[in-house]
Design an enzyme around this catalytic site. Structure first.
Site, short mmCIF file in Angstrom:
data_model
loop_
_atom_site.label_atom_id
_atom_site.label_comp_id
_atom_site.label_asym_id
_atom_site.label_seq_id
_atom_site.Cartn_x
_atom_site.Cartn_y
_atom_site.Cartn_z
N GLN A 173 76.93 57.12 13.97
CA GLN A 173 77.95 58.17 13.98
C GLN A 173 78.95 57.91 12.87
OE1 GLN A 173 81.47 57.63 15.75
NE2 GLN A 173 81.97 59.32 14.36
N HIS A 321 84.84 65.97 22.67
CA HIS A 321 85.21 64.56 22.50
C HIS A 321 85.70 63.96 23.83
CE1 HIS A 321 85.86 61.93 18.82
NE2 HIS A 321 86.31 61.14 19.77
N ARG A 324 89.50 64.21 24.64
CA ARG A 324 90.44 63.28 24.01
C ARG A 324 91.10 63.83 22.75
NH1 ARG A 324 89.11 58.16 26.10
NH2 ARG A 324 89.43 56.86 24.26
N ASP A 352 77.82 67.25 25.57
CA ASP A 352 78.41 66.15 26.35
C ASP A 352 79.72 66.61 26.97
OD1 ASP A 352 80.56 65.82 24.57
OD2 ASP A 352 79.66 64.09 23.57
N PHE A 355 79.43 64.27 32.22
CA PHE A 355 78.15 64.10 32.93
C PHE A 355 78.14 62.79 33.71
CE2 PHE A 355 77.35 67.26 29.79
CZ PHE A 355 76.53 68.16 30.45
N ARG A 356 78.12 62.92 35.03
CA ARG A 356 78.20 61.75 35.91
C ARG A 356 77.10 61.73 36.97
NH1 ARG A 356 81.41 61.43 32.31
NH2 ARG A 356 83.68 61.49 32.47
C1 LIG Z 1 86.51 55.38 25.05
C2 LIG Z 1 85.90 56.47 24.21
C3 LIG Z 1 85.76 56.30 22.85
C4 LIG Z 1 85.17 57.30 22.07
N1 LIG Z 1 84.97 57.08 20.72
C5 LIG Z 1 84.28 57.99 19.99
C6 LIG Z 1 83.92 57.71 18.65
O1 LIG Z 1 84.22 56.64 18.11
N2 LIG Z 1 83.20 58.65 17.97
C7 LIG Z 1 82.83 59.85 18.54
O2 LIG Z 1 82.19 60.67 17.88
N3 LIG Z 1 83.16 60.12 19.82
C8 LIG Z 1 83.84 59.22 20.56
N4 LIG Z 1 84.11 59.48 21.88
C9 LIG Z 1 83.61 60.74 22.50
C10 LIG Z 1 82.19 60.54 23.06
O3 LIG Z 1 81.25 60.40 22.04
C11 LIG Z 1 81.75 61.73 23.92
O4 LIG Z 1 81.90 62.91 23.18
C12 LIG Z 1 82.55 61.84 25.23
O5 LIG Z 1 82.84 60.57 25.75
C13 LIG Z 1 81.76 62.65 26.25
O6 LIG Z 1 82.48 62.82 27.41
P1 LIG Z 1 82.31 61.88 28.72
O7 LIG Z 1 83.00 60.60 28.41
O8 LIG Z 1 83.02 62.65 29.78
O9 LIG Z 1 80.85 61.70 28.97
C14 LIG Z 1 84.74 58.50 22.67
C15 LIG Z 1 84.88 58.67 24.05
C16 LIG Z 1 85.44 57.67 24.82
C17 LIG Z 1 85.55 57.87 26.31
#
Ligand SMILES: Cc1cc2nc3c(=O)[nH]c(=O)nc-3n(C[C@H](O)[C@H](O)[C@H](O)COP(=O)(O)O)c2cc1C
Length: 423
Positions: A173, A321, A324, A352, A355-356
């Site tokens: 990524q 994301h 976030r 995404d 999803f749990r």
């Molecule tokens: C702790 C954490 C760190 C993350 N860091 C990145 C990252 O470095 N790059 C990225 O593309 N997405 C990042 N994400 C987003 C995840 O790739 C993903 O889109 C997201 O966690 C999906 O939702 P979920 O946690 O509810 O399954 C991060 C998510 C979390 C929870």
């Protein structure tokens, strides 16, 4: 790639209000809903974790509060974070009766390769705050299950160390920061490391404000005294996580000026140097540099998916994301039927966010996703018990999907369609 031959039943992507789906969906980390006589498992015996939620409770117990915030937190009001769960809860399954389900198959085809489970592990940065060498551990868990592992630019293990995990489907990524030389060099490095796919994340050029996490800090980069004391009260975490010292951004650090290479300072430097001018022309240039599968992560508007197909991307990841970044967005799932309608079979469509459960995964497949990414689900396992915990998370989902396919009267995930859903 899956075909959506019939008209999806759900043209309407109108949000389902979070309030309408009940208190059990409240994702706030500190909340403990329900009666005190009934509690999730939060002990140390991994086999006793029956669900992803049990792994989450175990992780919360092992981690200091600031790490729990980093893992769980969403931006601002956390409305996007809640939306991911509410969107899933907005669909009900409609099972078929008396279908021979003596053989159930959850394998899919992903970029021409058979994949035993319909999900992959999402990229997450700073996994080293949950466990030492966490990316290698997650990669091993993914390789054991035969699913792709997407390594973040902000991971704490070197790309080459992850690439060395046997039988791994390793995707890289990319975050676009600093001068072009950095992104071009990371792409060349991923090619040398034989990564199968490049995943370009485009929804984090500005850093979403996770306010609850910030409240754990007295100043940027300095934890409050309370948070430091709390961390000191978590020796099990410290031993398994900090034994080699603080994690560092192993793949990005060489690009950070020498006087900014402290842990927080380097994170702030990268954040401050994200390319705010990133646009389609530059993404098309990066596509041209990369010889293998190219995915764009963090798109929600179907017009952007068409654009992705036009510039020669192989896939998109519908994602906010994990709640976030921008608050009050739709979820990837909300946009899935329309996305599939627009791009047809031109793109592999992954989704995404939230999803749990096995049933969550089946809902996304029914709405036209080729596969799902797991973010926090596998991180809960990792943070609860390292590699074995991540493996447990995958096993739980495999078992749930298998059982759900039988109950649903849909012996193969390839047969999932909107016919199995209702609002
Ligand atoms: C702790 C954490 C760190 C993350 N860091 C990145 C990252 O470095 N790059 C990225 O593309 N997405 C990042 N994400 C987003 C995840 O790739 C993903 O889109 C997201 O966690 C999906 O939702 P979920 O946690 O509810 O399954 C991060 C998510 C979390 C929870």
């Amino acid at each position: 790639m899956r075909r959506m031959s019939d008209q999806p039943a759900f043209r309407d992507s109108a949000p389902v209000e979070a309030a309408a789906v009940g208190a059990s969906l409240d994702p706030t980390p500190a909340t403990e809903n329900g009666s005190p006589r009934r509690s999730y498992y939060a002990g140390r015996t991994l086999e006793r974790a029956r669900t992803i939620e049990d792994l989450r409770r175990m992780a919360h117990r092992r981690l200091p509060a600031f790490a729990v915030e980093y893992l769980e937190g969403g931006a601002e009001e956390e409305a996007t974070l809640q939306r991911n769960l509410a969107a899933l809860a907005g669909y009900r399954l409609l099972p078929r009766a008396l279908v021979d389900a003596s053989h159930r198959d959850q394998s899919i085809s992903l970029f021409g390769r058979s994949t035993p489970l319909p999900f992959a592990i999402a990229p997450t940065g700073l996994n080293g705050v949950f466990w030492k060498d966490a990316d290698v551990l997650l990669a091993r868990a993914a390789a054991r299950a035969g699913v792709p592992f997407i390594q973040s630019t902000m991971s704490n293990d070197r790309m080459e160390d992850v690439a060395a995990v046997p039988n791994l489907r390793h995707w890289w990524q990319l975050y676009v920061f600093g001068p072009k030389e950095i992104r071009d060099s990371l792409i060349a490095r991923a090619e040398r490391a034989q990564c199968e796919a490049l995943v370009l994340t485009v929804d984090a050029q500005f850093y979403g404000d996770r306010e609850w996490e910030q409240r754990r800090f007295a100043h940027p980069g300095r934890l409050t005294i309370g948070s430091v004391l709390d961390a000191a009260l978590h020796p099990r975490w410290a031993l398994t996580t900090l034994s080699g010292g603080m994690p560092s951004f192993a793949n990005a650090i060489d690009w950070v000026p020498k006087d900014h290479r402290g842990f927080f300072e380097s994170a702030f430097w990268i954040r401050a140097n994200m390319d705010h001018a990133l646009d389609w022309a530059e993404v098309a240039r990066l596509r041209g540099l990369w010889p293998r599968k190219f995915l764009i992560k963090g798109v929600l508007d179907p017009r952007d998916m068409e654009r992705a197909a036009d510039i020669g991307a192989d896939g998109v990841i519908l994602s906010n994301h994990g709640g976030r970044q921008l608050d009050w967005t739709v979820s990837g799932l909300d946009m899935l039927p329309e996305a599939r309608r627009r791009v047809g079979d031109r793109l592999t469509v992954l989704v995404d966010g939230g999803f749990r459960r096995g049933t969550d995964v089946l809902k996304a497949l029914a709405l036209g996703a080729d596969a799902v990414l797991l973010g926090r689900a596998t991180l809960y396992g990792l943070a609860a018990a390292g590699q074995e915990g991540a493996e447990r998370a995958i096993d739980i989902l495999r078992e749930e999907i298998d059982r759900d396919l039988g109950l649903l009267g849909a012996p193969s995930v390839k047969a999932m369609s909107p016919d199995f859903l209702t609002r």
